[in-house]
Design a protein around this motif. Structure first.
Motif, PDB file in Angstrom:
ATOM      1  N   THR A 142       0.801  -1.227   0.000  1.00  6.93           N
ATOM      2  CA  THR A 142       0.000   0.000   0.000  1.00  6.93           C
ATOM      3  C   THR A 142       0.831   1.273   0.000  1.00  6.93           C
ATOM      4  O   THR A 142       0.276   2.357  -0.188  1.00  6.93           O
ATOM      5  CB  THR A 142      -0.936   0.038   1.225  1.00  6.93           C
ATOM      6  OG1 THR A 142      -0.132   0.028   2.434  1.00  6.93           O
ATOM      7  CG2 THR A 142      -1.866  -1.152   1.247  1.00  6.93           C
ATOM      8  N   GLU A 143       2.144   1.174   0.203  1.00 10.28           N
ATOM      9  CA  GLU A 143       2.944   2.387   0.345  1.00 10.28           C
ATOM     10  C   GLU A 143       2.866   3.320  -0.860  1.00 10.28           C
ATOM     11  O   GLU A 143       2.751   4.540  -0.683  1.00 10.28           O
ATOM     12  CB  GLU A 143       4.398   2.033   0.646  1.00 10.28           C
ATOM     13  CG  GLU A 143       5.206   3.225   1.122  1.00 10.28           C
ATOM     14  CD  GLU A 143       6.455   2.809   1.865  1.00 10.28           C
ATOM     15  OE1 GLU A 143       6.882   3.557   2.759  1.00 10.28           O
ATOM     16  OE2 GLU A 143       6.997   1.737   1.544  1.00 10.28           O
ATOM     17  N   PRO A 144       2.928   2.806  -2.103  1.00 12.04           N
ATOM     18  CA  PRO A 144       2.820   3.748  -3.228  1.00 12.04           C
ATOM     19  C   PRO A 144       1.512   4.539  -3.215  1.00 12.04           C
ATOM     20  O   PRO A 144       1.508   5.754  -3.435  1.00 12.04           O
ATOM     21  CB  PRO A 144       2.908   2.835  -4.463  1.00 12.04           C
ATOM     22  CG  PRO A 144       3.651   1.629  -3.987  1.00 12.04           C
ATOM     23  CD  PRO A 144       3.189   1.430  -2.572  1.00 12.04           C
ATOM     24  N   VAL A 145       0.389   3.856  -2.940  1.00  8.04           N
ATOM     25  CA  VAL A 145      -0.893   4.542  -2.873  1.00  8.04           C
ATOM     26  C   VAL A 145      -0.947   5.440  -1.647  1.00  8.04           C
ATOM     27  O   VAL A 145      -1.407   6.582  -1.704  1.00  8.04           O
ATOM     28  CB  VAL A 145      -2.049   3.524  -2.838  1.00  8.04           C
ATOM     29  CG1 VAL A 145      -3.386   4.242  -2.676  1.00  8.04           C
ATOM     30  CG2 VAL A 145      -2.068   2.709  -4.109  1.00  8.04           C
ATOM     31  N   ALA A 146      -0.446   4.927  -0.525  1.00  8.68           N
ATOM     32  CA  ALA A 146      -0.498   5.696   0.719  1.00  8.68           C
ATOM     33  C   ALA A 146       0.253   7.010   0.593  1.00  8.68           C
ATOM     34  O   ALA A 146      -0.229   8.062   1.039  1.00  8.68           O
ATOM     35  CB  ALA A 146       0.089   4.858   1.862  1.00  8.68           C
ATOM     36  N   LEU A 260       3.601 -11.766  -8.010  1.00  7.69           N
ATOM     37  CA  LEU A 260       2.324 -11.234  -7.553  1.00  7.69           C
ATOM     38  C   LEU A 260       2.491  -9.891  -6.847  1.00  7.69           C
ATOM     39  O   LEU A 260       1.789  -8.923  -7.159  1.00  7.69           O
ATOM     40  CB  LEU A 260       1.653 -12.232  -6.610  1.00  7.69           C
ATOM     41  CG  LEU A 260       0.983 -13.452  -7.243  1.00  7.69           C
ATOM     42  CD1 LEU A 260       0.506 -14.405  -6.164  1.00  7.69           C
ATOM     43  CD2 LEU A 260      -0.182 -13.037  -8.129  1.00  7.69           C
ATOM     44  N   LEU A 261       3.427  -9.840  -5.893  1.00  8.89           N
ATOM     45  CA  LEU A 261       3.617  -8.593  -5.158  1.00  8.89           C
ATOM     46  C   LEU A 261       4.114  -7.488  -6.081  1.00  8.89           C
ATOM     47  O   LEU A 261       3.725  -6.327  -5.941  1.00  8.89           O
ATOM     48  CB  LEU A 261       4.601  -8.807  -4.007  1.00  8.89           C
ATOM     49  CG  LEU A 261       4.169  -9.790  -2.919  1.00  8.89           C
ATOM     50  CD1 LEU A 261       5.195  -9.817  -1.794  1.00  8.89           C
ATOM     51  CD2 LEU A 261       2.798  -9.447  -2.369  1.00  8.89           C
ATOM     52  N   GLY A 262       4.973  -7.846  -7.032  1.00  6.05           N
ATOM     53  CA  GLY A 262       5.457  -6.849  -7.987  1.00  6.05           C
ATOM     54  C   GLY A 262       4.339  -6.300  -8.850  1.00  6.05           C
ATOM     55  O   GLY A 262       4.304  -5.102  -9.157  1.00  6.05           O
ATOM     56  N   ALA A 263       3.414  -7.182  -9.255  1.00  8.08           N
ATOM     57  CA  ALA A 263       2.275  -6.722 -10.059  1.00  8.08           C
ATOM     58  C   ALA A 263       1.401  -5.757  -9.261  1.00  8.08           C
ATOM     59  O   ALA A 263       0.930  -4.741  -9.783  1.00  8.08           O
ATOM     60  CB  ALA A 263       1.446  -7.921 -10.516  1.00  8.08           C
ATOM     61  N   ILE A 264       1.195  -6.061  -7.985  1.00  8.77           N
ATOM     62  CA  ILE A 264       0.389  -5.179  -7.146  1.00  8.77           C
ATOM     63  C   ILE A 264       1.090  -3.841  -6.952  1.00  8.77           C
ATOM     64  O   ILE A 264       0.467  -2.773  -7.019  1.00  8.77           O
ATOM     65  CB  ILE A 264       0.109  -5.849  -5.786  1.00  8.77           C
ATOM     66  CG1 ILE A 264      -0.732  -7.113  -5.990  1.00  8.77           C
ATOM     67  CG2 ILE A 264      -0.612  -4.885  -4.848  1.00  8.77           C
ATOM     68  CD1 ILE A 264      -0.910  -7.943  -4.737  1.00  8.77           C
ATOM     69  N   HIS A 361     -13.810  -5.560   1.412  1.00  8.73           N
ATOM     70  CA  HIS A 361     -14.412  -4.454   0.657  1.00  8.73           C
ATOM     71  C   HIS A 361     -13.936  -3.107   1.196  1.00  8.73           C
ATOM     72  O   HIS A 361     -13.671  -2.174   0.426  1.00  8.73           O
ATOM     73  CB  HIS A 361     -15.936  -4.535   0.723  1.00  8.73           C
ATOM     74  CG  HIS A 361     -16.526  -5.658  -0.075  1.00  8.73           C
ATOM     75  ND1 HIS A 361     -16.439  -5.725  -1.446  1.00  8.73           N
ATOM     76  CD2 HIS A 361     -17.197  -6.778   0.304  1.00  8.73           C
ATOM     77  CE1 HIS A 361     -17.043  -6.826  -1.885  1.00  8.73           C
ATOM     78  NE2 HIS A 361     -17.499  -7.477  -0.835  1.00  8.73           N
ATOM     79  N   ALA A 362     -13.818  -3.005   2.527  1.00 11.98           N
ATOM     80  CA  ALA A 362     -13.350  -1.757   3.121  1.00 11.98           C
ATOM     81  C   ALA A 362     -11.918  -1.470   2.694  1.00 11.98           C
ATOM     82  O   ALA A 362     -11.570  -0.333   2.365  1.00 11.98           O
ATOM     83  CB  ALA A 362     -13.446  -1.840   4.646  1.00 11.98           C
ATOM     84  N   PHE A 363     -11.092  -2.506   2.675  1.00 12.74           N
ATOM     85  CA  PHE A 363      -9.708  -2.323   2.247  1.00 12.74           C
ATOM     86  C   PHE A 363      -9.653  -1.922   0.771  1.00 12.74           C
ATOM     87  O   PHE A 363      -8.888  -1.044   0.378  1.00 12.74           O
ATOM     88  CB  PHE A 363      -8.924  -3.625   2.462  1.00 12.74           C
ATOM     89  CG  PHE A 363      -7.503  -3.546   2.010  1.00 12.74           C
ATOM     90  CD1 PHE A 363      -6.541  -2.940   2.800  1.00 12.74           C
ATOM     91  CD2 PHE A 363      -7.111  -4.081   0.790  1.00 12.74           C
ATOM     92  CE1 PHE A 363      -5.220  -2.863   2.388  1.00 12.74           C
ATOM     93  CE2 PHE A 363      -5.799  -4.011   0.373  1.00 12.74           C
ATOM     94  CZ  PHE A 363      -4.849  -3.406   1.176  1.00 12.74           C
ATOM     95  N   GLY A 364     -10.495  -2.555  -0.056  1.00 17.69           N
ATOM     96  CA  GLY A 364     -10.527  -2.218  -1.466  1.00 17.69           C
ATOM     97  C   GLY A 364     -10.935  -0.782  -1.708  1.00 17.69           C
ATOM     98  O   GLY A 364     -10.388  -0.096  -2.573  1.00 17.69           O
ATOM     99  N   SER A 365     -11.901  -0.286  -0.926  1.00 16.20           N
ATOM    100  CA  SER A 365     -12.327   1.103  -1.071  1.00 16.20           C
ATOM    101  C   SER A 365     -11.223   2.065  -0.674  1.00 16.20           C
ATOM    102  O   SER A 365     -11.084   3.146  -1.241  1.00 16.20           O
ATOM    103  CB  SER A 365     -13.569   1.361  -0.210  1.00 16.20           C
ATOM    104  OG  SER A 365     -14.661   0.599  -0.676  1.00 16.20           O
ATOM    105  N   LEU A 366     -10.409   1.657   0.301  1.00 15.22           N
ATOM    106  CA  LEU A 366      -9.373   2.539   0.808  1.00 15.22           C
ATOM    107  C   LEU A 366      -8.223   2.705  -0.178  1.00 15.22           C
ATOM    108  O   LEU A 366      -7.715   3.799  -0.383  1.00 15.22           O
ATOM    109  CB  LEU A 366      -8.852   2.013   2.146  1.00 15.22           C
ATOM    110  CG  LEU A 366      -7.864   2.901   2.892  1.00 15.22           C
ATOM    111  CD1 LEU A 366      -8.519   4.220   3.286  1.00 15.22           C
ATOM    112  CD2 LEU A 366      -7.335   2.189   4.126  1.00 15.22           C
ATOM    113  N   VAL A 367      -7.773   1.607  -0.780  1.00 16.15           N
ATOM    114  CA  VAL A 367      -6.591   1.669  -1.651  1.00 16.15           C
ATOM    115  C   VAL A 367      -6.913   1.429  -3.126  1.00 16.15           C
ATOM    116  O   VAL A 367      -6.013   1.414  -3.964  1.00 16.15           O
ATOM    117  CB  VAL A 367      -5.511   0.669  -1.194  1.00 16.15           C
ATOM    118  CG1 VAL A 367      -5.081   0.951   0.214  1.00 16.15           C
ATOM    119  CG2 VAL A 367      -6.004  -0.772  -1.315  1.00 16.15           C
ATOM    120  N   GLY A 368      -8.194   1.229  -3.460  1.00 13.37           N
ATOM    121  CA  GLY A 368      -8.549   1.057  -4.858  1.00 13.37           C
ATOM    122  C   GLY A 368      -8.134  -0.276  -5.441  1.00 13.37           C
ATOM    123  O   GLY A 368      -7.888  -0.385  -6.634  1.00 13.37           O
TER     124      GLY A 368
END
Length: 464
Positions: A142-146, A260-264, A361-368
């Motif tokens: 989440t750091e890039p989005v955060a 997987l982590l790299g794709a995210i 769902h809450a996590f998805g809303s937070l970081v897209g």
């Protein structure tokens, strides 16, 4: 939250949000300010002691320096508090049950996959332990989005500050960014803590959140089994089969976790924050109306806006997640042949993974980002088809390299995957042969007689 906070002159009432910021940034703390109303607005705990500790951390963070815009220690504390409650420590009996289930699962998997057992010691975790073991990966994801959101929030808040507060702040732009990071850290911690109440193991969302770990959460396993009318021991063993299958895949296919982590991470780095939505939040939310902020947060007002390129990247990520979950679904179900309720448990997990729980769902809303294998059933069918065509060894050989992985189009036609790959291999073989002939000078050989006339079609008699 009162519309005329304490210590205000009746003739010149202040905006409550303005006064809160002035107190925080001016070093006066939260004296005369009601934090319970802000907590209600942000969906945070209402316990005054917990809130006092949280705001104390926010103020300390803003008065100090940080290497990153997001306060991850604040996120960790929020996650642990959200996961707390009915979360007793693991008992020796629970640890024994989980260890025995994972050991038996390893033996049951052996005949159904070429991927070797991992020799990892299985563990039983409380929810708080799950938070501690996985938070490093959450930070990585989440750091890039955060960081982007923290910057966007700070910019929007700075633009909305009254002129008198801007002069008071001077050049302390980094403090505003840290405040945005604190807000995001609190929300992220809440989301991760809520997930801790839903997950069943260390790989329950399809990615290895704890590297080289194999674990189950007894409290959540028990809650998962409520209403299924299946013995808890049988449920625990089926979930142990899935956890052990995940572990084999990520340990014996060393490139997969990074893939997987790299794709995210790539997806997250490419996200563009919709500044207009954050500006609208800063401009339009009424601090005296807690419901307005709660509604904004629940609607994902901070969720990044996706570009077409991001949608394409997300589709690729979902395919990879589906392939992982489909392989685990197929192999673990085959290994669970001795469990009477294996089919019912499998279907319950399939539906659970396809829809996601409230915390997910809450996590998805937070970081897209939603980590759900939407095409799990198609992926499972593809792995089953590959086993019929190539056997267990041929099926598992697909994991040898990322370029061999099936695509989203292959999920549309699982039965034809083998034929398409054979045709591609034949075409590549023809290209390789032509290239080898070119490099050897084979194309320089004349295709005619020495005098330049075409060679005769009949057999060579030796006559000139």
């Amino acid at each position: 939250m009162s519309s005329t906070p304490a210590n205000n002159d009746d003739d010149t009432p202040k905006d409550p949000l303005q006064e809160m910021l002035a107190n925080l940034l001016g070093g006066q703390g939260m004296e005369g300010f009601d934090p319970a109303e802000l907590a209600k607005a942000a969906g945070l705990p209402s316990d005054p002691n917990v809130l006092a500790q949280m705001f104390s951390q926010v103020q300390a963070m803003m008065s100090g320096s940080s290497d990153t815009p997001v306060n991850w220690e604040l996120a960790r504390d929020a996650a642990r508090k959200a996961a707390a409650g009915d979360d007793p420590s693991i008992t020796p009996a629970q640890q024994k049950d989980v260890d025995e289930a994972l050991r038996l699962a390893e033996m049951w998997l052996d005949p159904f996959t070429e991927l070797a057992a991992t020799a990892i010691i299985g563990k039983a975790w409380s929810r708080a332990e799950w938070v501690e073991e996985t938070l490093g990966t959450w930070q990585r994801l989440t750091e890039p989005v955060a960081n982007s959101i923290a910057f966007a929030i700070s910019q929007a808040m700075n633009e909305q500050l009254p002129e008198e507060m801007k002069s008071m702040m001077g050049g302390a732009a980094s403090m505003m960014q840290n405040m945005g990071g604190a807000l995001f850290g609190l929300q992220l911690g809440q989301a991760v803590g809520a997930l801790a109440k839903e997950v069943l193991g260390s790989t329950d969302i399809g990615i290895p959140l704890a590297d080289l770990q194999m674990a189950l959460l007894p409290a959540n396993v028990k809650a998962f089994g409520e209403g299924l009318e299946v013995p808890e021991q049988e449920i625990r063993l089926f979930l142990a089969l899935r956890e052990a299958a995940h572990a084999r895949l990520f340990v014996q296919v060393p490139w997969l976790r990074g893939h997987l982590l790299g794709a995210i991470e790539s997806y997250a780095r490419g996200i563009h924050i919709d500044m207009s939505r954050i500006e609208d939040l800063a401009r339009n939310i009424d601090p005296s109306n807690p419901e307005s902020m709660q509604d904004a947060l629940s609607e994902g007002v901070f969720m990044p806006a996706r570009t077409p390129e991001q949608d394409a990247a997300l589709a690729k990520l979902e395919t990879a997640l589906a392939l992982v979950e489909g392989w685990v679904d197929e192999v673990s179900f085959e290994a669970a042949a001795n469990l009477p309720s294996a089919g019912a448990i499998r279907e319950t997990i399939r539906r659970r993974r396809a829809t996601g729980g409230p915390a997910e769902h809450a996590f998805g809303s937070l970081v897209g980002l939603e980590l759900r294998p939407r095409r799990l059933r198609e992926a499972s069918a593809l792995w089953s088809s590959l086993k019929e065509q190539r056997g267990i060894a041929g099926r598992d050989a697909i994991w040898a390299h990322p370029d061999l992985l099936p695509t989203s189009a292959d999920l549309d036609d699982a039965a034809g995957f083998g034929a398409r790959r054979s045709a591609e291999a034949a075409s590549e073989s023809d290209v390789d042969a032509a290239l080898a002939k070119l490099l050897d000078g084979g194309f320089d050989e004349p295709a005619s007689g020495d005098d330049g006339t075409p060679a005769p079609d009949g057999p060579d008699t030796g006559d000139k």
